[in-house]
Design a protein around this motif. Structure first.
Motif, PDB file in Angstrom:
ATOM      1  N   ILE A 179       0.849  -1.191   0.000  1.00 53.96           N
ATOM      2  CA  ILE A 179       0.000   0.000   0.000  1.00 53.96           C
ATOM      3  C   ILE A 179       0.883   1.238   0.000  1.00 53.96           C
ATOM      4  O   ILE A 179       1.820   1.335   0.793  1.00 53.96           O
ATOM      5  N   GLU A 180       0.606   2.143  -0.909  1.00 58.14           N
ATOM      6  CA  GLU A 180       1.313   3.430  -0.958  1.00 58.14           C
ATOM      7  C   GLU A 180       0.279   4.513  -1.196  1.00 58.14           C
ATOM      8  O   GLU A 180      -0.531   4.409  -2.117  1.00 58.14           O
ATOM      9  N   GLY A 181       0.276   5.515  -0.330  1.00 61.87           N
ATOM     10  CA  GLY A 181      -0.645   6.640  -0.493  1.00 61.87           C
ATOM     11  C   GLY A 181      -2.105   6.236  -0.485  1.00 61.87           C
ATOM     12  O   GLY A 181      -2.911   6.812  -1.213  1.00 61.87           O
ATOM     13  N   GLY A 182      -2.439   5.230   0.306  1.00 62.81           N
ATOM     14  CA  GLY A 182      -3.833   4.817   0.412  1.00 62.81           C
ATOM     15  C   GLY A 182      -4.336   3.961  -0.739  1.00 62.81           C
ATOM     16  O   GLY A 182      -5.532   3.684  -0.854  1.00 62.81           O
ATOM     17  N   ARG A 183      -3.403   3.524  -1.591  1.00 65.79           N
ATOM     18  CA  ARG A 183      -3.778   2.646  -2.709  1.00 65.79           C
ATOM     19  C   ARG A 183      -2.987   1.346  -2.640  1.00 65.79           C
ATOM     20  O   ARG A 183      -1.856   1.335  -2.169  1.00 65.79           O
ATOM     21  N   ILE A 184      -3.599   0.273  -3.137  1.00 64.04           N
ATOM     22  CA  ILE A 184      -2.967  -1.045  -3.076  1.00 64.04           C
ATOM     23  C   ILE A 184      -2.527  -1.482  -4.473  1.00 64.04           C
ATOM     24  O   ILE A 184      -3.236  -1.248  -5.465  1.00 64.04           O
ATOM     25  N   LEU A 185      -1.367  -2.101  -4.532  1.00 72.69           N
ATOM     26  CA  LEU A 185      -0.815  -2.581  -5.796  1.00 72.69           C
ATOM     27  C   LEU A 185      -1.574  -3.819  -6.265  1.00 72.69           C
ATOM     28  O   LEU A 185      -1.735  -4.776  -5.516  1.00 72.69           O
ATOM     29  N   CYS A 186      -2.034  -3.774  -7.522  1.00 72.91           N
ATOM     30  CA  CYS A 186      -2.713  -4.913  -8.139  1.00 72.91           C
ATOM     31  C   CYS A 186      -2.086  -5.174  -9.507  1.00 72.91           C
ATOM     32  O   CYS A 186      -1.465  -4.284 -10.079  1.00 72.91           O
ATOM     33  N   ALA A 187      -2.248  -6.389  -9.991  1.00 67.41           N
ATOM     34  CA  ALA A 187      -1.666  -6.756 -11.279  1.00 67.41           C
ATOM     35  C   ALA A 187      -2.659  -7.581 -12.088  1.00 67.41           C
ATOM     36  O   ALA A 187      -3.426  -8.364 -11.530  1.00 67.41           O
ATOM     37  N   ILE A 200       2.868 -10.483 -16.691  1.00 60.32           N
ATOM     38  CA  ILE A 200       1.892  -9.475 -16.279  1.00 60.32           C
ATOM     39  C   ILE A 200       1.641  -8.468 -17.391  1.00 60.32           C
ATOM     40  O   ILE A 200       2.562  -7.916 -17.972  1.00 60.32           O
ATOM     41  N   GLU A 201       0.372  -8.253 -17.682  1.00 58.73           N
ATOM     42  CA  GLU A 201      -0.041  -7.316 -18.728  1.00 58.73           C
ATOM     43  C   GLU A 201       0.010  -5.878 -18.220  1.00 58.73           C
ATOM     44  O   GLU A 201       0.398  -4.958 -18.934  1.00 58.73           O
ATOM     45  N   GLU A 202      -0.397  -5.699 -16.949  1.00 55.57           N
ATOM     46  CA  GLU A 202      -0.617  -4.344 -16.451  1.00 55.57           C
ATOM     47  C   GLU A 202      -0.570  -4.336 -14.926  1.00 55.57           C
ATOM     48  O   GLU A 202      -1.066  -5.270 -14.291  1.00 55.57           O
ATOM     49  N   VAL A 203       0.032  -3.302 -14.354  1.00 54.58           N
ATOM     50  CA  VAL A 203      -0.047  -3.109 -12.905  1.00 54.58           C
ATOM     51  C   VAL A 203      -0.811  -1.812 -12.644  1.00 54.58           C
ATOM     52  O   VAL A 203      -0.797  -0.904 -13.475  1.00 54.58           O
ATOM     53  N   ALA A 204      -1.495  -1.747 -11.513  1.00 55.73           N
ATOM     54  CA  ALA A 204      -2.290  -0.569 -11.184  1.00 55.73           C
ATOM     55  C   ALA A 204      -2.349  -0.400  -9.678  1.00 55.73           C
ATOM     56  O   ALA A 204      -2.205  -1.373  -8.935  1.00 55.73           O
ATOM     57  N   TRP A 205      -2.537   0.827  -9.248  1.00 55.77           N
ATOM     58  CA  TRP A 205      -2.723   1.135  -7.827  1.00 55.77           C
ATOM     59  C   TRP A 205      -4.205   1.396  -7.617  1.00 55.77           C
ATOM     60  O   TRP A 205      -4.745   2.361  -8.155  1.00 55.77           O
ATOM     61  N   PHE A 206      -4.860   0.535  -6.844  1.00 57.07           N
ATOM     62  CA  PHE A 206      -6.304   0.596  -6.672  1.00 57.07           C
ATOM     63  C   PHE A 206      -6.690   1.232  -5.344  1.00 57.07           C
ATOM     64  O   PHE A 206      -6.050   0.994  -4.323  1.00 57.07           O
ATOM     65  N   SER A 207      -7.764   2.024  -5.391  1.00 59.62           N
ATOM     66  CA  SER A 207      -8.370   2.529  -4.162  1.00 59.62           C
ATOM     67  C   SER A 207      -9.564   1.616  -3.858  1.00 59.62           C
ATOM     68  O   SER A 207      -9.882   0.696  -4.624  1.00 59.62           O
ATOM     69  N   TYR A 208     -10.255   1.902  -2.755  1.00 62.79           N
ATOM     70  CA  TYR A 208     -11.398   1.062  -2.384  1.00 62.79           C
ATOM     71  C   TYR A 208     -12.484   1.078  -3.461  1.00 62.79           C
ATOM     72  O   TYR A 208     -13.191   0.099  -3.651  1.00 62.79           O
ATOM     73  N   ALA A 209     -12.576   2.179  -4.185  1.00 64.07           N
ATOM     74  CA  ALA A 209     -13.590   2.291  -5.250  1.00 64.07           C
ATOM     75  C   ALA A 209     -13.378   1.261  -6.365  1.00 64.07           C
ATOM     76  O   ALA A 209     -14.305   0.931  -7.101  1.00 64.07           O
TER      77      ALA A 209
END
Length: 134
Positions: A14-22, A102-111
């Motif tokens: 978690i960085e800046g309130g977002r979680i790393l997803c792939a 992995i195709e793509e990484v993203a930082w996800f919020s709760y939304a």
């Protein structure tokens, strides 16, 4: 009939309130990075191997802390396999990058919770309740 159990280990970053997803190649779904145990691997061995394979970074073993273990069916519908996901926080060395898997990484919020599988959604709920996930 016994349902199939999928035993996985995942890295909670978690960085800046977002979680790393792939999102793995060829899949339309994002996951918390990690993967399935091979043979008699420990959680730590699985975690270190999978994260290096997926994100090209080395987790620092002495920083690994259990974040929780979650269980849910892989998707809705009868006979969906049951997924157990043991989650760990850890610091890393190197530069985060999507590997060939992995195709793509993203930082996800709760939304972004609807974009991940049911077992990952349970983790999102706990992280949001703890104030870690925005």
């Amino acid at each position: 009939m016994m349902s199939v159990l999928i035993d996985t280990v995942a890295w909670v970053r978690i960085e800046g309130g977002r979680i790393l997803c792939a999102r793995p190649k060829g899949k339309g779904v994002f996951y918390i990075p990690g993967g399935k145990r091979e043979g008699a691997e420990t959680d730590l061995e699985t975690l270190l191997r999978e994260i290096e394979e997926e994100l090209t970074v080395g987790l620092i073993p002495e920083t690994v802390v259990h974040a929780g273990t979650y269980e849910a069916h892989a998707h809705d519908g009868p006979g969906a396999p049951l997924v157990t996901m043991s989650c760990y926080y850890a610091d890393y060395r190197g530069t985060l990058a999507a590997s060939s898997e992995i195709e793509e990484v993203a930082w996800f919020s709760y939304a972004d919770r609807p974009l991940v599988p049911p077992v990952d959604q349970l983790l999102f709920d706990d992280l949001a309740a703890a104030g870690e996930l925005r």
